[in-house]
Design a protein around this motif. Structure first.
Motif, mmCIF file in Angstrom:
data_model
loop_
_atom_site.group_PDB
_atom_site.id
_atom_site.type_symbol
_atom_site.label_atom_id
_atom_site.label_comp_id
_atom_site.label_asym_id
_atom_site.label_seq_id
_atom_site.Cartn_x
_atom_site.Cartn_y
_atom_site.Cartn_z
ATOM 1 N N ILE A 172 -25.470 26.013 42.653
ATOM 2 C CA ILE A 172 -25.276 26.817 43.784
ATOM 3 C C ILE A 172 -23.890 27.374 44.243
ATOM 4 N N THR A 173 -22.969 26.702 44.011
ATOM 5 C CA THR A 173 -21.704 27.030 44.218
ATOM 6 C C THR A 173 -20.925 27.863 43.320
ATOM 7 N N HIS A 174 -21.448 27.572 41.955
ATOM 8 C CA HIS A 174 -20.624 28.580 40.922
ATOM 9 C C HIS A 174 -21.429 29.591 40.610
ATOM 10 N N GLN A 175 -20.744 30.805 40.192
ATOM 11 C CA GLN A 175 -21.351 31.967 39.867
ATOM 12 C C GLN A 175 -20.867 32.159 38.339
ATOM 13 N N TYR A 176 -21.936 32.301 37.520
ATOM 14 C CA TYR A 176 -21.895 32.638 36.000
ATOM 15 C C TYR A 176 -22.529 34.054 35.793
ATOM 16 N N GLU A 177 -21.915 34.798 34.814
ATOM 17 C CA GLU A 177 -22.583 36.096 34.347
ATOM 18 C C GLU A 177 -23.962 35.721 33.871
ATOM 19 N N ALA A 178 -24.217 34.775 33.321
ATOM 20 C CA ALA A 178 -25.367 34.395 32.755
ATOM 21 C C ALA A 178 -25.983 32.998 33.174
ATOM 22 N N ASP A 179 -27.080 32.881 33.623
ATOM 23 C CA ASP A 179 -27.759 31.835 34.138
ATOM 24 C C ASP A 179 -27.899 30.763 33.139
ATOM 25 N N LYS A 180 -28.225 31.216 31.820
ATOM 26 C CA LYS A 180 -28.501 30.442 30.913
ATOM 27 C C LYS A 180 -27.310 29.568 30.328
ATOM 28 N N GLU A 181 -25.989 30.408 30.325
ATOM 29 C CA GLU A 181 -24.706 29.706 30.284
ATOM 30 C C GLU A 181 -24.560 28.742 31.324
ATOM 31 N N LEU A 182 -24.602 29.048 32.542
ATOM 32 C CA LEU A 182 -24.426 28.103 33.493
ATOM 33 C C LEU A 182 -25.103 26.834 33.457
ATOM 34 N N LYS A 183 -26.522 27.013 33.146
ATOM 35 C CA LYS A 183 -27.410 25.725 33.075
ATOM 36 C C LYS A 183 -27.121 24.616 31.792
ATOM 37 N N MET A 184 -26.537 25.533 30.774
ATOM 38 C CA MET A 184 -26.326 24.675 29.369
ATOM 39 C C MET A 184 -24.769 24.151 29.957
ATOM 40 N N HIS A 185 -23.691 24.667 30.320
ATOM 41 C CA HIS A 185 -22.600 24.025 30.807
ATOM 42 C C HIS A 185 -22.676 22.960 31.714
ATOM 43 N N LEU A 186 -23.551 22.947 32.827
ATOM 44 C CA LEU A 186 -23.780 21.982 33.626
ATOM 45 C C LEU A 186 -24.698 20.961 33.195
ATOM 46 N N GLN A 187 -25.519 20.809 32.180
ATOM 47 C CA GLN A 187 -26.351 19.929 31.715
ATOM 48 C C GLN A 187 -25.461 19.119 30.634
ATOM 49 N N ASN A 188 -24.497 19.951 30.017
ATOM 50 C CA ASN A 188 -23.388 19.439 29.215
ATOM 51 C C ASN A 188 -22.460 18.285 29.836
ATOM 52 N N GLU A 189 -22.241 18.945 31.133
ATOM 53 C CA GLU A 189 -21.421 18.187 32.125
ATOM 54 C C GLU A 189 -21.971 16.928 32.695
ATOM 55 N N LEU A 190 -23.328 17.008 33.033
ATOM 56 C CA LEU A 190 -24.010 15.783 33.406
ATOM 57 C C LEU A 190 -24.091 14.971 32.206
ATOM 58 N N ALA A 191 -24.363 15.281 30.811
ATOM 59 C CA ALA A 191 -24.426 14.257 29.751
ATOM 60 C C ALA A 191 -23.127 13.547 29.525
ATOM 61 N N ALA A 192 -21.969 14.269 29.841
ATOM 62 C CA ALA A 192 -20.848 13.457 29.616
ATOM 63 C C ALA A 192 -20.481 12.566 30.683
ATOM 64 N N HIS A 193 -20.818 13.021 31.992
ATOM 65 C CA HIS A 193 -21.088 11.981 33.256
ATOM 66 C C HIS A 193 -21.590 10.612 32.647
ATOM 67 N N ALA A 194 -22.797 10.775 32.331
ATOM 68 C CA ALA A 194 -23.485 9.772 32.023
ATOM 69 C C ALA A 194 -22.839 8.941 30.817
ATOM 70 N N MET A 195 -22.231 9.510 29.730
ATOM 71 C CA MET A 195 -21.967 9.013 28.535
ATOM 72 C C MET A 195 -20.607 8.047 28.917
ATOM 73 N N VAL A 196 -19.921 8.256 30.184
ATOM 74 C CA VAL A 196 -18.362 7.784 30.314
ATOM 75 C C VAL A 196 -19.044 6.338 31.020
#
Length: 521
Positions: free
Chosen positions: A295-319
């Motif tokens: 909600i708070t970030h604006q990316y040019e491509a919605d797909k790029e945003l989703k992939m970035h945040l999902q990868n971040e979530l995975a990194a959070h879980a892996m820690v």
């Protein structure tokens, strides 16, 4: 022909000049601390260093702990730090408690780099809170801190309690299948912690484990934590020259492990988002962090945003796997070992659990677990004697003159070692350091002193973000196990390390063994 000789001569001179420069650089590195006038350990001869590099002979954690303890004992009192060499690289071993506080707390902004390689673009699982530095680390920490506050632990309690109950069932079932009452406790504790993380952090409940069996999850975890895509020399290069290696798109996580964890989390997160059902586990909190970011970030491509945040979530879980799997299981194993070695202390913990449950009407609730003061002292003393890591590694972001010591400078990109094992066993700080004494934590806590002398979960802003999560896992397992079993040593041999496992004898409480009737009465 004459021109060819000139070309060969020029090439020869260039090669010779390069060799001279390399020799001069190596000589400077070897004499770095002598040139600066800092007390130091003399470097190894050049040939043993070359042989270690060529044979890829790695120092184990136990070897490093022993080395740092010896350096600490030798140079303690000589200054705020001493110098030594890792292969040919100069490093500093911190000796002074006040300098430790400056590094970990007061001037933390200059020392928030753990010296680990990560590449978020090419290796998304490496971009976790454990490996990031600078502003990237600060931004991620600020996002995650609210998800692990005290009230969140009460919310997660039910999920973790179910896993502790399952641990008790596993122990009981294993004992029934065996003709003797001895268990290698470390293997069982590892399975308990891994199962709890799989359920709470990755969403692998009973239904999800039909598709993603815990055995596969364990195999991929071991691959992600203990194997690397490149060999020893390339991993060394990634640590020494991270920016250059990122340009080459080098990565550490094996591709098979990355594919497994990203696929698993994509699948489960998508199921939850589509169903709208809110589960009571930590993965749900990560999904909510992701939704807020979206909600708070604006990316040019919605797909790029989703992939970035999902990868971040995975990194959070892996820690949680990187910083909480083996560490929590080992600590739990050490606690049970120490209590088996000191049965009088084991009785005190058991009685404390019993009385606490009576106060809470027989309910081992979150509040009941939090009230176990002496159990907390036992955990603190275990972490003193058997620290999660025998040393803390940091790397300076900018030159740092040590206050009140004009000739001492921690230069930019210098690796620093804080020898936790040595400090935890320093008799000037902890009298009789080899004795297990939980009562040393029973008086008023001096938080300022502990900032430079106890590192059970780290110190300062970069301390372990999952302290309360790990504490809850430890306390739940101990409360349930000690309520049902008495633990004694299977052998009189003192424990040196966990490599051979810990064999403990378990006796169900209330069961009188043949020949001990008189003592029991």
């Amino acid at each position: 022909m004459h021109n060819m000789w000139i070309i060969f001569l020029i090439i020869g001179l260039l090669v010779l000049g390069l060799l001279v420069l390399l020799i001069m650089a190596a000589r400077y590195q070897r004499d770095y601390w002598r040139f600066r006038g800092i007390p130091h350990e003399r470097p190894k001869k050049l040939w043993p260093v070359i042989r270690q590099i060529m044979t890829q002979t790695l120092s184990t954690e136990a070897m490093k702990a022993s080395h740092y303890t010896a350096l600490y004992a030798k140079f303690k009192g000589s200054g705020p730090f001493c110098g030594f060499y890792a292969l040919l690289q100069p490093r500093a071993l911190i000796l002074d408690r006040e300098l430790i506080r400056q590094i970990m707390i007061k001037d933390f902004w200059n020392f928030n780099d753990r010296g680990m390689y990560c590449n978020q673009k090419s290796d998304p699982l490496s971009g976790d809170l454990y490996a990031l530095r600078g502003e990237s680390w600060k931004e991620m920490r600020q996002k995650l801190d609210p998800s692990l506050e005290g009230d969140r632990m009460a919310w997660l309690y039910g999920c973790l309690y179910e896993e502790a109950e399952q641990l008790l069932l596993v122990v009981s079932t294993t004992l029934m299948k065996q003709p003797h009452s001895t268990l290698h406790i470390q293997k069982i504790m590892r399975r308990y912690v891994l199962s709890a993380l799989a359920k709470s952090v990755f969403g692998l409940d009973t239904q999800q484990r039909l598709k993603y069996p815990l055995e596969d999850f364990e195999q991929m975890t071991e691959m992600a934590l203990n194997s690397y895509k490149h060999g020893y020399l390339m991993n060394l290069m990634m640590i020494r020259f991270p920016n250059f290696c990122r340009l080459l798109r080098m990565r550490r996580t094996p591709k098979q492990a990355e594919t497994y964890f990203l696929g698993l989390l994509n699948d489960i997160v998508e199921q939850r988002e589509n169903s709208g059902v809110r589960q009571q586990d930590y993965l749900q909190l990560l999904i909510e962090v992701k939704a807020l970011e979206q909600i708070t970030h604006q990316y040019e491509a919605d797909k790029e945003l989703k992939m970035h945040l999902q990868n971040e979530l995975a990194a959070h879980a892996m820690v949680f796997l990187k910083a909480g799997y083996e560490q929590t299981a080992n600590t739990l194993s050490y606690v049970l070992y120490e209590l088996a070695s000191h049965t009088d202390l084991q009785v005190r913990v058991r009685e404390e659990v019993k009385k606490a449950m009576e106060r809470f009407e027989g309910n081992l609730s979150y509040e009941c677990i939090q009230s176990l003061t002496f159990m907390g002292q036992v955990i603190s003393e275990t972490l003193r004697m058997h620290p999660i890591t025998p040393y803390i590694l940091r790397r300076t972001l900018n030159d740092y003159p040590v206050p009140d010591h004009p000739k001492y400078m921690l230069v930019k990109e210098l690796f620093l070692i804080i020898p936790t094992h040595a400090i935890h066993h320093d008799p000037d700080i902890y009298p009789e350091p080899e004795e297990f004494k939980p009562d040393r934590w029973g008086g008023p806590r001096d938080s300022l002193k502990e900032q430079g002398t106890w590192f059970g979960f780290g110190v300062g802003a970069r301390s372990c973000i999952g302290i309360q999560f790990a504490q809850l896992q430890l306390r739940l397992a101990l409360a349930l196990l000690l309520s049902e079993y008495e633990f004694t040593l299977n052998s009189r041999k003192p424990l040196v390390n966990l490599e051979d496992g810990i064999a403990l004898t378990l006796t169900p409480l209330g069961v009188i063994e043949p020949g001990t009737e008189e003592r029991a009465v």
